[in-house]
Design an enzyme around this catalytic site. Structure first.
Site, PDB file in Angstrom:
ATOM      1  N   HIS B 346       0.977  -1.083  -0.104  1.00 42.26           N
ATOM      2  CA  HIS B 346       0.110   0.086   0.014  1.00 42.26           C
ATOM      3  C   HIS B 346       0.968   1.266  -0.004  1.00 42.26           C
ATOM      4  CE1 HIS B 346       0.072   1.325   4.182  1.00 42.26           C
ATOM      5  NE2 HIS B 346       0.399   0.183   4.670  1.00 42.26           N
ATOM      6  N   ASP B 356       6.264   2.529   7.248  1.00 42.84           N
ATOM      7  CA  ASP B 356       4.917   2.089   6.776  1.00 42.84           C
ATOM      8  C   ASP B 356       4.157   3.019   6.174  1.00 42.84           C
ATOM      9  OD1 ASP B 356       2.528   1.086   6.761  1.00 42.84           O
ATOM     10  OD2 ASP B 356       1.956   1.164   9.076  1.00 42.84           O
ATOM     11  N   GLU B 393      -4.962   1.550   2.666  1.00 37.03           N
ATOM     12  CA  GLU B 393      -4.885   0.394   3.509  1.00 37.03           C
ATOM     13  C   GLU B 393      -5.122   0.614   4.988  1.00 37.03           C
ATOM     14  OE1 GLU B 393      -2.375  -2.628   6.035  1.00 37.03           O
ATOM     15  OE2 GLU B 393      -2.513  -0.491   5.786  1.00 37.03           O
ATOM     16  N   GLU B 394      -4.739   1.664   5.399  1.00 35.55           N
ATOM     17  CA  GLU B 394      -4.902   2.115   6.951  1.00 35.55           C
ATOM     18  C   GLU B 394      -6.025   2.318   7.602  1.00 35.55           C
ATOM     19  OE1 GLU B 394      -2.391   1.845   8.527  1.00 35.55           O
ATOM     20  OE2 GLU B 394      -0.360   2.314   7.581  1.00 35.55           O
ATOM     21  N   ASP B 422       4.458  -4.773   3.379  1.00 38.73           N
ATOM     22  CA  ASP B 422       3.920  -3.489   3.913  1.00 38.73           C
ATOM     23  C   ASP B 422       4.930  -2.879   4.609  1.00 38.73           C
ATOM     24  OD1 ASP B 422       2.368  -1.728   5.326  1.00 38.73           O
ATOM     25  OD2 ASP B 422       0.895  -2.979   5.674  1.00 38.73           O
ATOM     26  N   HIS B 506       3.196   4.251  12.841  1.00 37.06           N
ATOM     27  CA  HIS B 506       1.937   5.366  12.995  1.00 37.06           C
ATOM     28  C   HIS B 506       1.967   6.528  13.398  1.00 37.06           C
ATOM     29  CE1 HIS B 506      -1.378   2.146  11.657  1.00 37.06           C
ATOM     30  NE2 HIS B 506      -0.187   2.110  11.052  1.00 37.06           N
TER      31      HIS B 506
END
Lengths: 702, 702
Positions: B346, B356, B393-394, B422, B506
């Site tokens: 993604h 990420d 995707e998140e 990922d 994140h």
């Protein structure tokens, strides 16, 4: 190559010096060398094709009517109801036939819930105090020969002593008409004539209208002593293994499981002969039979009742586990053994089964004979051909359904087509059914088969002459073994029979004698059916490009859309998603058709062409699966096909999109907003199914 | 052929008479003639294989770390949250990169429901009357750069002023423990540390225990100002199009539809930084933190509360339709264009996304560069390779899920494997996951790739040295884009990353700077990941027989069975169906393995061998689909895979058969009889799924 050779010989005529003979030798050597080196690659497919066509001729020329007469005679010597001892003889007969022909034969067993009668009695009690016991078997000596007494499989046991009432076909509209006449059926024994509805639907509606029991008779001018036996179970396959195979030792639901109970009616029912029915119907009083019923009535009925005649009804039956047997003969494909062309016919019968189903079995056995001949002459099909002899179809397509459930993923990825024949020969006239991508093949094949009832015509000429707008039925019905293949597994299918509506359906009169006297005295109709059936299989098994044409499917979808917008659409929902999805499908169909045309011309074999053909064939084979939806039809999730399937609304004129039809029906019981939303959602689901089919056929990912 | 030629030349040395030159001419002519005629047939596959291996070498030798550093830098210049303007730059960057390489590039859009914060505030109010506003962003200047403020996507808006209570990881066992301590969380604001459970599960359990709101923080010794953003929606994909693709103009459910609402939590929640959390946790009174929690606590907490500290919490968010973009580059297969090997990663990130997901994107772009180089050198894959750059995707695997739903039937019949990356590079150590038939390939490929953190070792040597019992994770999780491929479409899949549990997950600290300082200063780990990823794809795309080995799958199933019988079985139900189905599967796996071995040796090409290989490959490709079940997991029908999937019981130690685990959970709420029946039924369903896979792999119909 031949060309080069002649070149050589041309040179050699020019008297070469002796030493040249060496060169000649060498030339020949290289030529032969290359020839042998490259023989495997030298366009076998075109030669296979030539051979295939030659063998297809062998198939047609090897037809004989006396073999089929002999097979039918042997199969119908005794009644052979599924799960009973006499049926084992027919299993053995089919197995032995296949084995003696040298075919790879095997039998698959299932333990499933069948249903048999124990005791029944029906008497009519008239207002003047007289009463009469109604006959409950065609002829006493037939009972002696082991013909099962008339009954409805899976009917609950029960008894009733109540007024009789006539409900015409037992459709919702018939009960509405009775309502208008002020006739209540609550607490009565309902008498219905077989017509608009499946047996189980007649019983459900009677139950819903408060009837205590149902007596169902079949009208007719001849064979009026005949009783139409049949099942009243809803749904497909063994009720104890819904959605999976009822293999011995596998999961089996409890008899009291709600999933099981919902398959059975709650009130008892039985078949009556026309003769027996009239004894009651002729003595009814009260309201007059409505004129619109009278127009089509072939039995003497003036009043609908209720009463004054009372019916005393008792039925006692048992549901018990029985072993059923599917017999298979496999002819392994040479090039593509992992692609299956299936020919299927059930073997079990309510009585002698000369028409239903063994006229089809005779044709199957004769096709086996002729295929085996061809194999001895050197033929092997390109793809695997499987001859299937199903058991327990009469109880609810049980043999075929269990097998399809057992092999769902394998069939889903490998089954090219399923060709069904049930009541093969009932009389004159050709009546095929098909999923539409097979329409063209059906036409082409019937052009090669002689019409059995006319001198110089092909079956195609006679068929099209007698039906100017040739009608091919579609396979949304659930009354034969194509249903699990089309409606659960999404396998392109054909269903063919000769003649229709034969008067001895499911009675003790469906015998070899009837066939030789009325159905097909010279067995030439058997020959015609076997010819069409076998030739369909040969093309599907041997053609290097599958003979599928999805343009007719696109046309059918357009028709279905038109019917829908004419009959159902009230402007509150939009059919636009359907329109666009059908356009996508038609576009993909055109594309596939053009690709097929191009590839058909490339008869040379190379690694690439071989794989190209296989890839296109996969798209042609799998497109039908796109119509399947994991959630299935609303309230009938076993039925995965959203285009063809059984609607709950049997009075709908629509032949397609059963889920949408039912949504309209259900919407009546909802708030307007929720109803419309439900209909619109079904329209979306069908549209997406058509899109899936289009994307499989188109073959490209977005 | 060479042999024959030399023969000729040998002859010619024997001074032939002049006229013979004509013959020589002719000989050469025929030889050339045949050569050109038959060249396409001369064992291309063996030569293709030789070429393929040569090209695979090119692939490895063309690795460069500086290209990947450059890609990562460009991708992470700005935060690029899905559906926001800055994300369009990354879409454009990936598109342009693919196009500039001359790859067939296209972008697919969906209109889906995303979720963004509008306003939030959290303050802690102490018993002494003091209060403090908690910081709600990592660093003020990052907010200025467009980093989204910390939030939980799809959390409802809401506010609460209530006592704070610490619930450890927020698992059921944690609430049980609190119960033992006499601590009630009803009416409180729950504070939990991230650990045992998915975010959404923490909120669900807090909700079930009567909490008003949830504050979730991530422990850590460094980057303690970081907030872990994330989604709290359950299930996969766009909530407005469950099970189908959210294409513009397609069906879209109402926001108030129960199907939509059930995806969202009912109480608001937010992430906290470790630093902010401690301000509250440090001031709690009442019951002591249980010792078994304290052992693993990395933050200073002595008491669990509730209170005396009060939390004043407000969150306001909006859910709105946003357009998302999946970008694809397609490298069409030469021999089998209709078979797909998919590489996916993604592109959308919560903040800068250096780890990420863009460390994976950098690897994907570098693989594209190297594949395009190989194409210029004359390489084409045997099968089609598709590079996929997913969006959103998140928010719940939305980009990949919509695409899988849109192409379900095509992928079902044509997808060979899906290779996911990922958070490609998080630090040291190789951590792959795979469906088990791909384990062997993973081993083989890692033997060909250099270990990035040691001089003379291969990745395989280092990996196996550091984990004596090499563990490959299984793909029942739902936290990356492999989930729709494995759990909805049944496509064999791999998921690889380097390093794990990186501390800036994140947060706004997941930046290029962090990568160059901590994650992979020299980008050699990026090189390793790209090497493994690309080489896996090349083998799956080029090997004439698919490199699948189902024996490891059989072993895994046996392990799963053992765990089940050790952890769950209490003798009231039988696992026998599972045992026999696993035996069938193991038998089929052995058979397929032997056939593969035989066919690998037949490198010559003929029509038959080509089709034989294709047929076996289809079985290898499709076996995984056998594990799918139309009804899916109980209560989670979107999840069709009965072997790998998310259990509702997150505390179960079982990695397999989620439906069976959940059945045990649900059984507790039923009567003993019904509970046991429900468990037994789930065991049967799994057993039948394994049987289906076995029959696909075995390839034979009963």
């Amino acid at each position: 190559m031949v060309h080069l050779l002649s070149k050589q010989t041309a040179m050699l005529t020019a008297k070469p010096p002796p030493s040249c003979s060496v060169f000649l030798f060498i030339i020949v050597l290289c030529i032969l060398g290359f020839y042998t080196l490259h023989y495997p690659h030298s366009t076998p497919s075109s030669s296979t094709l030539r051979n295939a066509l030659r063998f297809h001729q062998n198939f047609l020329s090897s037809a004989t009517n006396y073999t089929m007469a002999a097979y039918l005679r042997a199969l119908t010597l005794h009644p052979h109801l599924a799960g009973t001892k006499p049926s084992l003889e027919t299993i053995h007969y089919v197995e032995t036939h296949f084995k003696d022909l040298g075919l790879d034969t095997h039998t698959v067993q299932y333990k499933t819930l069948l249903s048999y009668p124990v005791h029944a009695s029906v008497s009519a009690h008239f207002s003047d105090g007289r009463y009469v016991e109604l006959p409950l078997i065609e002829l006493p000596d037939q009972a002696a020969q082991g013909v099962v007494q008339p009954y409805h499989a899976y009917s609950p046991s029960g008894s009733a002593y109540a007024k009789a009432v006539f409900v015409n076909y037992g459709r919702d509209e018939d009960y509405r008409r009775l309502g208008v006449l002020g006739v209540k059926v609550t607490g009565c024994v309902v008498i219905a004539r077989k017509g608009g509805l499946p047996r189980s639907a007649v019983v459900q509606r009677a139950e819903a209208n408060g009837a205590l029991a149902v007596l169902l008779y079949t009208e007719g001018d001849k064979f009026r002593k005949g009783f139409e036996r049949g099942t009243v179970m809803t749904g497909m396959g063994d009720p104890l293994s819904p959605g999976w195979a009822g293999v011995d030792g596998g999961e089996s639901l409890d008899l009291e499981d709600s999933e099981v109970l919902k398959r059975f009616p709650k009130i008892p029912s039985m078949p009556l002969s026309a003769e027996a029915a009239e004894i009651i119907l002729g003595s009814l009083g009260d309201a007059q039979v409505p004129p619109e019923w009278r127009n089509t009535l072939r039995s003497k009925v003036d009043h609908v009742g209720p009463g004054p005649t009372m019916v005393n009804f008792t039925y006692e039956g048992e549901r018990k586990l029985a072993t059923i047997h599917n017999v298979f003969a496999v002819i392994r494909g040479l090039e593509e053994p992992d692609r299956y062309v299936l020919l299927g016919n059930h073997r079990d019968a309510w009585t002698y089964g000369a028409v239903d189903p063994n006229s089809g079995t005779a044709a199957l056995l004769d096709i086996a004979r002729r295929f085996s001949l061809m194999m001895h002459l050197g033929w092997s099909p390109r793809r695997t051909i499987i001859l299937c002899s199903w058991d327990a179809e009469e109880f609810g397509m049980i043999g075929s359904t269990e097998w399809v459930e057992q092999n769902l993923v394998n069939l889903g990825s490998k089954a090219v087509a399923y060709l069904n024949v049930d009541c093969a020969v009932q009389g004159p006239g050709f009546f095929p059914g098909a999923t539409p991508q097979l329409d063209n093949l059906l036409f082409e094949v019937t052009k090669k088969v002689k019409d059995p009832d006319s001198e110089a015509l092909t079956l195609y000429q006679k068929w099209t002459a007698t039906n100017p707008d040739v009608s091919i039925q579609r396979l949304g019905r659930t009354d034969s073994d194509f249903a699990p293949f089309v409606q659960h597994a999404g396998v392109p299918s054909i269903d063919i029979y000769y003649g229709r509506d034969f008067p001895v359906y499911h009675t003790a009169f469906d015998s070899y004698e009837w066939m030789t006297k009325y159905g097909d005295p010279l067995f030439q109709r058997h020959v015609a059916v076997a010819g069409v059936w076998g030739l369909l299989a040969l093309h599907l098994a041997d053609d290097s490009i599958l003979p599928f044409n999805y343009l007719s499917y696109a046309d059918q979808l357009k028709e279905g859309y038109k019917d829908l917008s004419n009959n159902l659409l009230d402007g509150t929902v939009t059919l636009h998603p359907l329109v666009t999805s059908i356009q996508e499908f038609a576009f993909a169909a055109k594309g596939a058709e053009m690709e097929a045309k191009k590839l058909r011309e490339q008869e040379t074999v190379s690694d690439l062409i071989t794989l190209k053909k296989r890839a296109l064939n996969d798209r042609l084979m799998l497109a039908e699966r796109g119509f399947l939806d994991a959630d299935g039809l609303p309230g009938k999730k076993w039925f995965k096909h959203l285009v063809y399937g059984p609607p709950s609304d049997h009075e709908s004129k629509l032949q397609m999109f059963p889920g949408i039809c039912d949504a309209f029906l259900l919407a009546r019981r909802m708030s307007e907003r929720r109803g419309q939303a439900a209909i619109q959602h079904e329209i979306w689901r069908v549209a997406r199914a058509i899109q899936r089919a289009a994307s499989v056929l188109g073959g490209e990912l977005p």
